[in-house]
Design a protein around this motif. Structure first.
Motif, PDB file in Angstrom:
ATOM      1  N   HIS A   3      39.304  45.627  -7.041  1.00 15.32           N
ATOM      2  CA  HIS A   3      39.048  44.166  -7.512  1.00 15.32           C
ATOM      3  C   HIS A   3      38.098  45.074  -8.897  1.00 15.32           C
ATOM      4  CE1 HIS A   3      39.564  40.571  -5.136  1.00 15.32           C
ATOM      5  NE2 HIS A   3      39.203  41.487  -4.102  1.00 15.32           N
ATOM      6  N   THR A   4      37.090  45.462  -8.385  1.00 12.12           N
ATOM      7  CA  THR A   4      36.196  46.659  -9.472  1.00 12.12           C
ATOM      8  C   THR A   4      36.247  47.957  -9.641  1.00 12.12           C
ATOM      9  OG1 THR A   4      34.793  46.778  -8.047  1.00 12.12           O
ATOM     10  CG2 THR A   4      34.954  44.405  -9.382  1.00 12.12           C
ATOM     11  N   ALA A   5      37.309  48.179  -8.810  1.00 10.89           N
ATOM     12  CA  ALA A   5      37.483  49.971  -9.090  1.00 10.89           C
ATOM     13  C   ALA A   5      37.217  51.198  -9.883  1.00 10.89           C
ATOM     14  CB  ALA A   5      38.782  49.998  -7.963  1.00 10.89           C
ATOM     15  N   GLU A   6      38.247  50.620 -10.624  1.00 12.84           N
ATOM     16  CA  GLU A   6      37.816  51.467 -11.680  1.00 12.84           C
ATOM     17  C   GLU A   6      36.585  51.587 -12.586  1.00 12.84           C
ATOM     18  OE1 GLU A   6      42.591  52.342 -12.755  1.00 12.84           O
ATOM     19  OE2 GLU A   6      41.602  50.475 -14.150  1.00 12.84           O
ATOM     20  N   LEU A 137      33.766  37.335   0.239  1.00 13.23           N
ATOM     21  CA  LEU A 137      33.867  36.086  -0.222  1.00 13.23           C
ATOM     22  C   LEU A 137      34.011  35.747  -1.251  1.00 13.23           C
ATOM     23  CD1 LEU A 137      33.919  32.876   0.523  1.00 13.23           C
ATOM     24  CD2 LEU A 137      30.640  32.717   0.715  1.00 13.23           C
ATOM     25  N   THR A 138      33.332  35.803  -2.487  1.00 15.96           N
ATOM     26  CA  THR A 138      33.672  36.110  -3.604  1.00 15.96           C
ATOM     27  C   THR A 138      35.146  36.265  -4.155  1.00 15.96           C
ATOM     28  OG1 THR A 138      31.108  36.779  -4.619  1.00 15.96           O
ATOM     29  CG2 THR A 138      33.304  36.822  -6.539  1.00 15.96           C
ATOM     30  N   ALA A 139      35.995  37.293  -3.415  1.00 22.23           N
ATOM     31  CA  ALA A 139      37.217  37.648  -3.484  1.00 22.23           C
ATOM     32  C   ALA A 139      38.271  36.254  -3.564  1.00 22.23           C
ATOM     33  CB  ALA A 139      37.526  38.870  -2.978  1.00 22.23           C
ATOM     34  N   GLN A 140      36.846  35.650  -2.099  1.00 22.34           N
ATOM     35  CA  GLN A 140      38.651  34.389  -2.323  1.00 22.34           C
ATOM     36  C   GLN A 140      38.352  33.327  -2.566  1.00 22.34           C
ATOM     37  OE1 GLN A 140      37.748  32.869   2.401  1.00 22.34           O
ATOM     38  NE2 GLN A 140      36.318  34.998   2.848  1.00 22.34           N
ATOM     39  N   TYR A 141      37.175  33.059  -3.338  1.00 25.21           N
ATOM     40  CA  TYR A 141      37.173  31.951  -4.990  1.00 25.21           C
ATOM     41  C   TYR A 141      37.792  32.148  -6.191  1.00 25.21           C
ATOM     42  CZ  TYR A 141      32.961  29.354  -2.486  1.00 25.21           C
ATOM     43  OH  TYR A 141      32.381  28.041  -1.764  1.00 25.21           O
ATOM     44  N   VAL A 142      37.732  33.479  -6.167  1.00 23.42           N
ATOM     45  CA  VAL A 142      38.772  34.159  -7.422  1.00 23.42           C
ATOM     46  C   VAL A 142      39.927  33.919  -7.352  1.00 23.42           C
ATOM     47  CG1 VAL A 142      38.853  35.973  -8.610  1.00 23.42           C
ATOM     48  CG2 VAL A 142      36.918  35.269  -7.991  1.00 23.42           C
ATOM     49  N   ALA A 143      40.246  34.060  -5.807  1.00 26.90           N
ATOM     50  CA  ALA A 143      41.586  34.085  -5.689  1.00 26.90           C
ATOM     51  C   ALA A 143      42.633  33.011  -5.494  1.00 26.90           C
ATOM     52  CB  ALA A 143      42.343  34.816  -4.057  1.00 26.90           C
ATOM     53  N   ARG A 151      36.056  31.250 -14.141  1.00 27.05           N
ATOM     54  CA  ARG A 151      35.906  31.887 -13.763  1.00 27.05           C
ATOM     55  C   ARG A 151      34.146  31.236 -12.613  1.00 27.05           C
ATOM     56  NH1 ARG A 151      32.190  35.785 -19.256  1.00 27.05           N
ATOM     57  NH2 ARG A 151      34.545  36.210 -19.804  1.00 27.05           N
ATOM     58  N   ILE A 152      34.423  32.325 -11.809  1.00 31.21           N
ATOM     59  CA  ILE A 152      33.662  32.061 -11.213  1.00 31.21           C
ATOM     60  C   ILE A 152      31.847  32.367 -10.867  1.00 31.21           C
ATOM     61  CG2 ILE A 152      33.263  32.263  -8.284  1.00 31.21           C
ATOM     62  CD1 ILE A 152      35.498  30.032  -8.580  1.00 31.21           C
ATOM     63  N   VAL A 153      31.524  31.978 -10.645  1.00 29.57           N
ATOM     64  CA  VAL A 153      30.088  32.814 -11.231  1.00 29.57           C
ATOM     65  C   VAL A 153      29.102  32.318  -9.685  1.00 29.57           C
ATOM     66  CG1 VAL A 153      30.306  32.545 -14.068  1.00 29.57           C
ATOM     67  CG2 VAL A 153      28.564  30.914 -12.285  1.00 29.57           C
ATOM     68  N   ASP A 154      27.828  33.303 -10.296  1.00 26.39           N
ATOM     69  CA  ASP A 154      26.744  33.009  -8.520  1.00 26.39           C
ATOM     70  C   ASP A 154      25.965  32.202  -9.209  1.00 26.39           C
ATOM     71  OD1 ASP A 154      25.367  34.825 -10.575  1.00 26.39           O
ATOM     72  OD2 ASP A 154      25.514  36.824  -9.441  1.00 26.39           O
ATOM     73  N   THR A 155      24.638  31.924  -8.464  1.00 26.09           N
ATOM     74  CA  THR A 155      23.483  31.167  -9.241  1.00 26.09           C
ATOM     75  C   THR A 155      22.160  31.927  -8.580  1.00 26.09           C
ATOM     76  OG1 THR A 155      23.076  30.121  -7.156  1.00 26.09           O
ATOM     77  CG2 THR A 155      24.892  29.132  -8.245  1.00 26.09           C
ATOM     78  N   ARG A 156      20.866  31.360  -8.485  1.00 23.24           N
ATOM     79  CA  ARG A 156      19.759  32.011  -8.835  1.00 23.24           C
ATOM     80  C   ARG A 156      19.253  32.091  -7.328  1.00 23.24           C
ATOM     81  NH1 ARG A 156      16.417  29.410 -11.188  1.00 23.24           N
ATOM     82  NH2 ARG A 156      14.556  30.159 -10.570  1.00 23.24           N
ATOM     83  N   VAL A 170      28.593  39.862  -5.658  1.00 22.16           N
ATOM     84  CA  VAL A 170      29.499  38.942  -7.200  1.00 22.16           C
ATOM     85  C   VAL A 170      30.616  40.131  -7.454  1.00 22.16           C
ATOM     86  CG1 VAL A 170      29.988  36.664  -8.256  1.00 22.16           C
ATOM     87  CG2 VAL A 170      27.700  37.281  -5.753  1.00 22.16           C
ATOM     88  N   ARG A 171      29.723  40.679  -8.358  1.00 23.26           N
ATOM     89  CA  ARG A 171      31.109  41.604  -9.168  1.00 23.26           C
ATOM     90  C   ARG A 171      31.422  42.515  -8.865  1.00 23.26           C
ATOM     91  NH1 ARG A 171      25.768  42.336 -11.707  1.00 23.26           N
ATOM     92  NH2 ARG A 171      25.905  44.360 -10.902  1.00 23.26           N
ATOM     93  N   CYS A 172      31.429  42.997  -7.799  1.00 18.77           N
ATOM     94  CA  CYS A 172      32.221  43.882  -7.130  1.00 18.77           C
ATOM     95  C   CYS A 172      33.682  42.897  -5.975  1.00 18.77           C
ATOM     96  CB  CYS A 172      31.992  44.351  -5.610  1.00 18.77           C
ATOM     97  SG  CYS A 172      31.015  45.808  -5.955  1.00 18.77           S
ATOM     98  N   GLY A 173      33.675  41.528  -6.330  1.00 17.38           N
ATOM     99  CA  GLY A 173      34.265  40.308  -5.509  1.00 17.38           C
ATOM    100  C   GLY A 173      35.556  39.894  -6.477  1.00 17.38           C
ATOM    101  N   GLY A 174      35.058  40.477  -7.944  1.00 14.85           N
ATOM    102  CA  GLY A 174      36.225  39.962  -9.377  1.00 14.85           C
ATOM    103  C   GLY A 174      35.299  38.564  -9.535  1.00 14.85           C
ATOM    104  N   GLY A 175      33.680  37.704  -8.994  1.00 11.96           N
ATOM    105  CA  GLY A 175      33.226  37.354  -9.849  1.00 11.96           C
ATOM    106  C   GLY A 175      31.946  37.651 -10.721  1.00 11.96           C
ATOM    107  N   ARG A 176      32.034  36.653 -11.787  1.00 14.46           N
ATOM    108  CA  ARG A 176      30.620  36.729 -12.597  1.00 14.46           C
ATOM    109  C   ARG A 176      28.917  36.372 -12.065  1.00 14.46           C
ATOM    110  NH1 ARG A 176      33.946  38.275 -17.637  1.00 14.46           N
ATOM    111  NH2 ARG A 176      36.025  37.983 -16.220  1.00 14.46           N
TER     112      ARG A 176
END
Length: 310
Positions: A3-6, A137-143, A151-156, A170-176
């Motif tokens: 999702h974010t390797a490079e 888990l984030t990657a599942q939502y993004v897919a 966009r899938i984003v997190d919260t506080r 979350v960013r590693c899973g492709g979320g914002r």
């Protein structure tokens, strides 16, 4: 799939795909702060067992191995965590940030003083297990929302003291990420509006315009609404984002149409893996998911000594 390797500074393996945006990396100062607190808690006067049982000159090589499938996050924690007590430890990361892995995969290898590896083990595992679970888990939502533009984003709703690590995952899973803290943006929710307007809906636009007038032009303003009739008074105040909280799918579609591109539309509340695809299909721009960080179950990862030298 990576999702974010490079973007994380680690090239993707041949045949893997990488997303086209670069996530914010995990700050070194955040890693150090978390590790200092964790080791002060876990070994305030040293690791008594390792100090008594393991000779100071003993060396070891250990491997971090996945016992279940997941998505990797936590390379900076592994590197800094094992070098915290042994700066000369050799740490080899074998998985890229955001890379999917199978059960049995070796994710990292460390060689150094055995005492230090054993002392560092639990803190590193605790953090990387949690971060990789969040990424997975984030990657599942993004897919599930692929192709919708949402966009899938997190919260506080993060673990106190671990927000930077969890949001990096979350960013590693492709979320914002949503706003990082209360200091980053204006976000007026139902309780704020109840105090602000005194319960009088007619005062909503005026009150929000007053807030906007006191802010710099770069400060983002978001307002939560829980029914369709609140949307026009909020739009009239010139806000940047409107959060549609716990709306039905029909009301989400109606809200998106009513807003008509005049503000960013965020959906929140009742978002699960079972509901997220339908929510994304309503045309919202952002879907915030508290479960990414507040309900995740740590992945089962283990550290096994493969070479020991007394």
């Amino acid at each position: 799939m990576t999702h974010t390797a490079e973007a994380a500074g680690v090239p993707a393996a041949h045949g893997q795909t990488t997303i086209q945006w670069a996530p914010i990396p995990l700050p070194t100062v955040a890693v150090r702060r978390v590790l200092e607190a964790a080791y002060a808690e876990d070994a305030p006067s040293g690791d008594l067992t390792s100090l008594l049982l393991i000779p100071a000159e003993a060396a070891a090589t250990a491997e971090l191995r996945a016992r279940v499938p997941g998505v990797f996050s936590g390379g900076p924690i592994i590197e800094a965590g094992f070098r915290f007590h042994d700066p000369d430890a050799a740490v080899e990361l074998l998985a890229a940030e955001g890379e999917e892995f199978a059960a049995g995969a070796v994710l990292a290898r460390v060689t150094g003083r055995a005492q230090s590896i054993l002392t560092a083990e639990r803190v590193v595992l605790n953090l990387v297990q949690r971060m990789s679970a969040i990424a997975a888990l984030t990657a599942q939502y993004v897919a599930l929302t692929a192709g919708t533009g949402a966009r899938i984003v997190d919260t506080r709703k993060t673990t106190p003291g671990l927000r930077e690590l969890e949001r990096y995952a979350v960013r590693c899973g492709g979320g914002r990420n949503h706003r990082f803290s209360l200091s980053d943006a204006v976000m007026a929710k139902d309780n704020h509006l109840a105090v602000l307007t005194g319960g009088d809906p007619a005062r909503l636009t005026e009150a929000l315009r007053g807030v906007r007038a006191r802010l710099g032009h770069t400060t983002h303003v978001e307002v939560e609404v829980d029914r369709l009739e609140q949307i026009e008074p909020v739009l009239a105040a010139g806000v940047d984002t409107i959060m549609l909280d716990n709306f039905t799918l029909d009301d989400l579609r109606a809200g998106v149409e009513l807003i008509g591109g005049r503000a960013i539309v965020e959906a929140s509340g009742g978002v699960t893996l079972e509901t997220v695809a339908a929510i994304a299909a309503t045309g919202v721009d952002v879907i915030s998911v508290g479960a990414l960080t507040h309900s995740v179950v740590n992945l089962d990862l283990g550290l096994d000594v493969v070479i020991g030298t007394p």
